[in-house]
Design a protein around this motif. Structure first.
Motif, PDB file in Angstrom:
ATOM      1  N   CYS A 148       9.968 -41.280 -17.695  1.00  0.00           N
ATOM      2  CA  CYS A 148       8.516 -41.362 -17.489  1.00  0.00           C
ATOM      3  C   CYS A 148       8.096 -41.216 -16.029  1.00  0.00           C
ATOM      4  O   CYS A 148       6.908 -41.223 -15.732  1.00  0.00           O
ATOM      5  CB  CYS A 148       7.962 -42.666 -18.062  1.00  0.00           C
ATOM      6  SG  CYS A 148       8.470 -44.141 -17.180  1.00  0.00           S
ATOM      7  N   SER A 149       9.037 -41.049 -15.106  1.00  0.00           N
ATOM      8  CA  SER A 149       8.653 -41.064 -13.693  1.00  0.00           C
ATOM      9  C   SER A 149       8.172 -39.687 -13.233  1.00  0.00           C
ATOM     10  O   SER A 149       8.465 -38.669 -13.845  1.00  0.00           O
ATOM     11  CB  SER A 149       9.821 -41.512 -12.824  1.00  0.00           C
ATOM     12  OG  SER A 149      10.786 -40.492 -12.757  1.00  0.00           O
ATOM     13  N   MET A 150       7.425 -39.679 -12.126  1.00  0.00           N
ATOM     14  CA  MET A 150       6.898 -38.417 -11.590  1.00  0.00           C
ATOM     15  C   MET A 150       7.824 -37.826 -10.525  1.00  0.00           C
ATOM     16  O   MET A 150       7.397 -37.010  -9.715  1.00  0.00           O
ATOM     17  CB  MET A 150       5.489 -38.602 -11.034  1.00  0.00           C
ATOM     18  CG  MET A 150       5.428 -39.523  -9.832  1.00  0.00           C
ATOM     19  SD  MET A 150       3.783 -39.720  -9.110  1.00  0.00           S
ATOM     20  CE  MET A 150       3.378 -38.084  -8.555  1.00  0.00           C
ATOM     21  N   THR A 151       9.106 -38.222 -10.579  1.00  0.00           N
ATOM     22  CA  THR A 151      10.035 -37.691  -9.594  1.00  0.00           C
ATOM     23  C   THR A 151      11.316 -37.179 -10.250  1.00  0.00           C
ATOM     24  O   THR A 151      11.721 -37.665 -11.309  1.00  0.00           O
ATOM     25  CB  THR A 151      10.358 -38.755  -8.513  1.00  0.00           C
ATOM     26  OG1 THR A 151      11.154 -38.167  -7.500  1.00  0.00           O
ATOM     27  CG2 THR A 151      11.077 -39.953  -9.090  1.00  0.00           C
ATOM     28  N   ALA A 152      11.896 -36.163  -9.640  1.00  0.00           N
ATOM     29  CA  ALA A 152      13.211 -35.652 -10.041  1.00  0.00           C
ATOM     30  C   ALA A 152      14.093 -35.807  -8.814  1.00  0.00           C
ATOM     31  O   ALA A 152      13.989 -35.032  -7.867  1.00  0.00           O
ATOM     32  CB  ALA A 152      13.110 -34.199 -10.467  1.00  0.00           C
ATOM     33  N   VAL A 153      14.935 -36.851  -8.822  1.00  0.00           N
ATOM     34  CA  VAL A 153      15.706 -37.200  -7.620  1.00  0.00           C
ATOM     35  C   VAL A 153      16.853 -36.200  -7.409  1.00  0.00           C
ATOM     36  O   VAL A 153      17.662 -35.982  -8.304  1.00  0.00           O
ATOM     37  CB  VAL A 153      16.286 -38.635  -7.743  1.00  0.00           C
ATOM     38  CG1 VAL A 153      17.016 -39.014  -6.457  1.00  0.00           C
ATOM     39  CG2 VAL A 153      15.188 -39.644  -8.042  1.00  0.00           C
ATOM     40  N   LEU A 154      16.895 -35.592  -6.234  1.00  0.00           N
ATOM     41  CA  LEU A 154      17.954 -34.631  -5.917  1.00  0.00           C
ATOM     42  C   LEU A 154      18.596 -34.980  -4.589  1.00  0.00           C
ATOM     43  O   LEU A 154      17.931 -35.435  -3.658  1.00  0.00           O
ATOM     44  CB  LEU A 154      17.378 -33.214  -5.803  1.00  0.00           C
ATOM     45  CG  LEU A 154      16.706 -32.612  -7.037  1.00  0.00           C
ATOM     46  CD1 LEU A 154      16.214 -31.202  -6.721  1.00  0.00           C
ATOM     47  CD2 LEU A 154      17.651 -32.595  -8.234  1.00  0.00           C
ATOM     48  N   THR A 155      19.905 -34.743  -4.523  1.00  0.00           N
ATOM     49  CA  THR A 155      20.606 -34.884  -3.253  1.00  0.00           C
ATOM     50  C   THR A 155      20.657 -33.505  -2.606  1.00  0.00           C
ATOM     51  O   THR A 155      21.164 -32.559  -3.205  1.00  0.00           O
ATOM     52  CB  THR A 155      22.032 -35.421  -3.486  1.00  0.00           C
ATOM     53  OG1 THR A 155      21.929 -36.654  -4.203  1.00  0.00           O
ATOM     54  CG2 THR A 155      22.754 -35.670  -2.172  1.00  0.00           C
ATOM     55  N   GLY A 156      20.072 -33.406  -1.436  1.00  0.00           N
ATOM     56  CA  GLY A 156      20.053 -32.127  -0.722  1.00  0.00           C
ATOM     57  C   GLY A 156      20.938 -32.187   0.498  1.00  0.00           C
ATOM     58  O   GLY A 156      21.551 -33.220   0.771  1.00  0.00           O
ATOM     59  N   PRO A 157      20.990 -31.087   1.264  1.00  0.00           N
ATOM     60  CA  PRO A 157      21.829 -31.076   2.459  1.00  0.00           C
ATOM     61  C   PRO A 157      21.373 -32.117   3.484  1.00  0.00           C
ATOM     62  O   PRO A 157      22.182 -32.643   4.238  1.00  0.00           O
ATOM     63  CB  PRO A 157      21.669 -29.664   3.005  1.00  0.00           C
ATOM     64  CG  PRO A 157      20.567 -29.023   2.238  1.00  0.00           C
ATOM     65  CD  PRO A 157      20.312 -29.821   1.015  1.00  0.00           C
ATOM     66  N   GLU A 158      20.069 -32.414   3.506  1.00  0.00           N
ATOM     67  CA  GLU A 158      19.578 -33.367   4.503  1.00  0.00           C
ATOM     68  C   GLU A 158      19.254 -34.737   3.936  1.00  0.00           C
ATOM     69  O   GLU A 158      19.450 -35.744   4.587  1.00  0.00           O
ATOM     70  CB  GLU A 158      18.331 -32.802   5.193  1.00  0.00           C
ATOM     71  CG  GLU A 158      18.690 -31.880   6.347  1.00  0.00           C
ATOM     72  CD  GLU A 158      17.609 -30.866   6.634  1.00  0.00           C
ATOM     73  OE1 GLU A 158      16.421 -31.194   6.431  1.00  0.00           O
ATOM     74  OE2 GLU A 158      17.963 -29.742   7.033  1.00  0.00           O
ATOM     75  N   LYS A 159      18.709 -34.760   2.726  1.00  0.00           N
ATOM     76  CA  LYS A 159      18.285 -36.059   2.210  1.00  0.00           C
ATOM     77  C   LYS A 159      18.433 -36.162   0.703  1.00  0.00           C
ATOM     78  O   LYS A 159      18.502 -35.145   0.009  1.00  0.00           O
ATOM     79  CB  LYS A 159      16.827 -36.316   2.611  1.00  0.00           C
ATOM     80  CG  LYS A 159      15.915 -35.167   2.326  1.00  0.00           C
ATOM     81  CD  LYS A 159      14.609 -35.240   3.113  1.00  0.00           C
ATOM     82  CE  LYS A 159      13.857 -33.918   2.954  1.00  0.00           C
ATOM     83  NZ  LYS A 159      12.728 -33.736   3.805  1.00  0.00           N
ATOM     84  N   LYS A 160      18.467 -37.408   0.227  1.00  0.00           N
ATOM     85  CA  LYS A 160      18.357 -37.667  -1.197  1.00  0.00           C
ATOM     86  C   LYS A 160      16.910 -38.061  -1.440  1.00  0.00           C
ATOM     87  O   LYS A 160      16.474 -39.135  -1.033  1.00  0.00           O
ATOM     88  CB  LYS A 160      19.311 -38.798  -1.609  1.00  0.00           C
ATOM     89  CG  LYS A 160      19.248 -39.122  -3.090  1.00  0.00           C
ATOM     90  CD  LYS A 160      20.127 -40.290  -3.503  1.00  0.00           C
ATOM     91  CE  LYS A 160      19.769 -40.691  -4.928  1.00  0.00           C
ATOM     92  NZ  LYS A 160      20.462 -41.892  -5.369  1.00  0.00           N
ATOM     93  N   LEU A 161      16.165 -37.153  -2.049  1.00  0.00           N
ATOM     94  CA  LEU A 161      14.735 -37.388  -2.219  1.00  0.00           C
ATOM     95  C   LEU A 161      14.250 -36.571  -3.413  1.00  0.00           C
ATOM     96  O   LEU A 161      14.769 -35.493  -3.686  1.00  0.00           O
ATOM     97  CB  LEU A 161      13.997 -36.979  -0.939  1.00  0.00           C
ATOM     98  CG  LEU A 161      12.555 -37.446  -0.778  1.00  0.00           C
ATOM     99  CD1 LEU A 161      12.478 -38.968  -0.674  1.00  0.00           C
ATOM    100  CD2 LEU A 161      11.924 -36.828   0.466  1.00  0.00           C
ATOM    101  N   GLY A 162      13.231 -37.089  -4.087  1.00  0.00           N
ATOM    102  CA  GLY A 162      12.760 -36.442  -5.303  1.00  0.00           C
ATOM    103  C   GLY A 162      11.779 -35.307  -5.058  1.00  0.00           C
ATOM    104  O   GLY A 162      11.142 -35.234  -4.015  1.00  0.00           O
ATOM    105  N   LEU A 163      11.704 -34.406  -6.066  1.00  0.00           N
ATOM    106  CA  LEU A 163      10.582 -33.481  -6.148  1.00  0.00           C
ATOM    107  C   LEU A 163       9.518 -34.292  -6.872  1.00  0.00           C
ATOM    108  O   LEU A 163       9.634 -34.551  -8.060  1.00  0.00           O
ATOM    109  CB  LEU A 163      10.939 -32.237  -6.970  1.00  0.00           C
ATOM    110  CG  LEU A 163      12.234 -31.481  -6.648  1.00  0.00           C
ATOM    111  CD1 LEU A 163      12.320 -30.212  -7.499  1.00  0.00           C
ATOM    112  CD2 LEU A 163      12.320 -31.143  -5.175  1.00  0.00           C
ATOM    113  N   LYS A 164       8.514 -34.708  -6.109  1.00  0.00           N
ATOM    114  CA  LYS A 164       7.592 -35.704  -6.644  1.00  0.00           C
ATOM    115  C   LYS A 164       6.183 -35.121  -6.725  1.00  0.00           C
ATOM    116  O   LYS A 164       5.594 -34.783  -5.688  1.00  0.00           O
ATOM    117  CB  LYS A 164       7.626 -36.925  -5.722  1.00  0.00           C
ATOM    118  CG  LYS A 164       7.080 -38.174  -6.348  1.00  0.00           C
ATOM    119  CD  LYS A 164       7.369 -39.406  -5.499  1.00  0.00           C
ATOM    120  CE  LYS A 164       6.742 -40.629  -6.138  1.00  0.00           C
ATOM    121  NZ  LYS A 164       6.868 -41.824  -5.321  1.00  0.00           N
TER     122      LYS A 164
END
Ligand code: NAD
Ligand code: ZN
Length: 360
Positions: A148-164
């Motif tokens: 149900c969340s508005m984020t898709a958490v991804l680990t990238g080369p620089e950060k772990k952050l969602g497409l929100k």
């Protein structure tokens, strides 16, 4: 003060056996774009009964993905997107069948099919430019609230952050707790505890409110039935309850915030690649001075289900690793603000957070 104006899942089906309705649900969407569906399925189900029940037509693509080696990465999403577009063009829709990892892969890929360039460019809030394709979530393990969340958490080369953004949210979810019956007991515990911790952290902080509390309290009540009640353990009734608790825990934190445990957990995931739910458990057991009631209940649940978490881990961590984790945690300002208060920067320092990691 600006109040959050958030979007919910468009449509929800709940009930044992509701997975059988997926074919009918997809039918009206099949004429969109190039007229084929993409199924992204946890590799666990390869060769299992569920594989035969996936309502894939000859024109559809089915990908089985092993989620165990690492949490979803930006590179993995870009590859999958490129492969789908190169093979058949833009799909009518994308269906994720699996746990939090598959939910995030499905949400992120649905967005990246229509947004050009690498997904690392879109890690953050409202950076996505266009709505993605129609996407459906079918959770097979309960707890993260990723359904149900508005984020898709991804680990990238620089950060772990969602497409929100609002377009991340599923158009449809199918909550069929029959699909969770095969989850092994340790994963059932760790992922379920993500819900429990969401509720405790959502409640014990300055952003809690009647709306977040109503969902959070109901979700906590369900967690207590499932993990501590007379009928505690994995059984059909509790599987139903945990699926609803996961959703409600997610809604509770959407309208409040998570806290210290999640801040520390992000550090553990970023530096050591620990999985979200397990990392939460590693941290939460040591946070009794912040969440006395929640940690006491958590410890009782551990005992009841014979789950033993490792301790003494920090002995093997270098000062540099502990410092790096403390920086990751410190930078999640919104979590400390919620848990400690608006003057949190007067009370919490990098050294203080290092001390929390040294407890582990
Ligand atoms: P997961 O998807 O990583 O799966 C955990 C394990 O359970 C895997 O081994 C998987 O194969 C197995 N599994 C799943 N369903 C099963 C079944 N029915 N039977 C047997 N085995 C099964 O697990 P998770 O804990 O749900 O998700 C963790 C991920 O979710 C992390 O990547 C985390 O970053 C993400 N997450 C996202 C959000 C969000 O809001 N988007 C919130 C919290 C966590
Ligand atoms: Zn969580």
């Amino acid at each position: 003060m600006i109040h959050k104006n958030f979007k919910s899942i468009e449509k929800t089906v709940f009930g044992r056996g509701s997975f059988n309705q997926l074919d009918e649900i997809l039918q009206p969407k099949r004429s969109l774009n190039q007229g084929f569906m993409v199924f992204v399925v946890d590799n666990y189900f390869k060769g299992k009964d569920l594989e035969k029940r996936i309502p894939a037509k000859p024109e559809d693509l089915v990908y089985f993905i092993d989620v165990d080696p690492h949490e979803p990465t930006t590179e993995q999403i870009d590859q999958l997107r490129d492969e789908i577009l190169a093979t058949k063009g833009l799909p009518s829709g994308l269906i994720g069948i699996g746990g939090g990892s598959i939910m995030d892969i499905a949400k992120a890929t649905a967005l990246m099919l229509t947004n050009e360039g690498p997904s690392q460019n879109y890690q953050g809030l409202n950076l996505i430019k266009k709505p993605g394709v129609y996407h459906v979530g079918v959770p097979t393990i309960s707890g993260t609230g990723a359904e149900c969340s508005m984020t898709a958490v991804l680990t990238g080369p620089e950060k772990k952050l969602g497409l929100k953004c609002e377009w991340t949210i599923f158009d449809q979810v199918i909550l069929d707790s029959e699909l969770t019956a095969t989850v092994p007991v340790d994963k059932w515990f760790y992922t379920g505890m993500d819900t429990f911790i969401h509720c405790i952290e959502s409640r014990d902080g300055i952003l809690n409110n009647a709306y977040s509390m109503a969902y959070g309290e109901q979700s906590l009540k369900l967690c207590r039935d499932i993990y501590l009640g007379e009928n505690a353990g994995q059984n059909p009734e509790n599987d139903d309850k945990l699926m609803v608790a996961s959703l409600m825990g997610g809604l509770s934190l959407t309208y409040s915030e998570v806290g210290i445990c999640h801040a520390l957990s992000y550090g553990l995931s970023k530096i050591f690649g620990e999985k979200h739910c397990y990392a939460n458990c590693l941290a939460f057991q040591h946070l009794g001075d912040f969440y006395p009631e929640g940690v006491a209940e958590f410890n009782t649940m551990l005992k009841k289900h014979n789950i033993v978490l490792p301790t003494g881990l920090s002995k093997n961590w270098s000062d540099a690793e502990i410092n790096a984790m403390a920086h990751v945690a410190y930078n999640l300002h919104h979590m400390w603000n919620h848990a400690i208060g608006t003057d949190w920067q007067e009370k919490i320092s990098i050294e203080f957070i290092e001390g929390l990691f040294r407890r582990m």
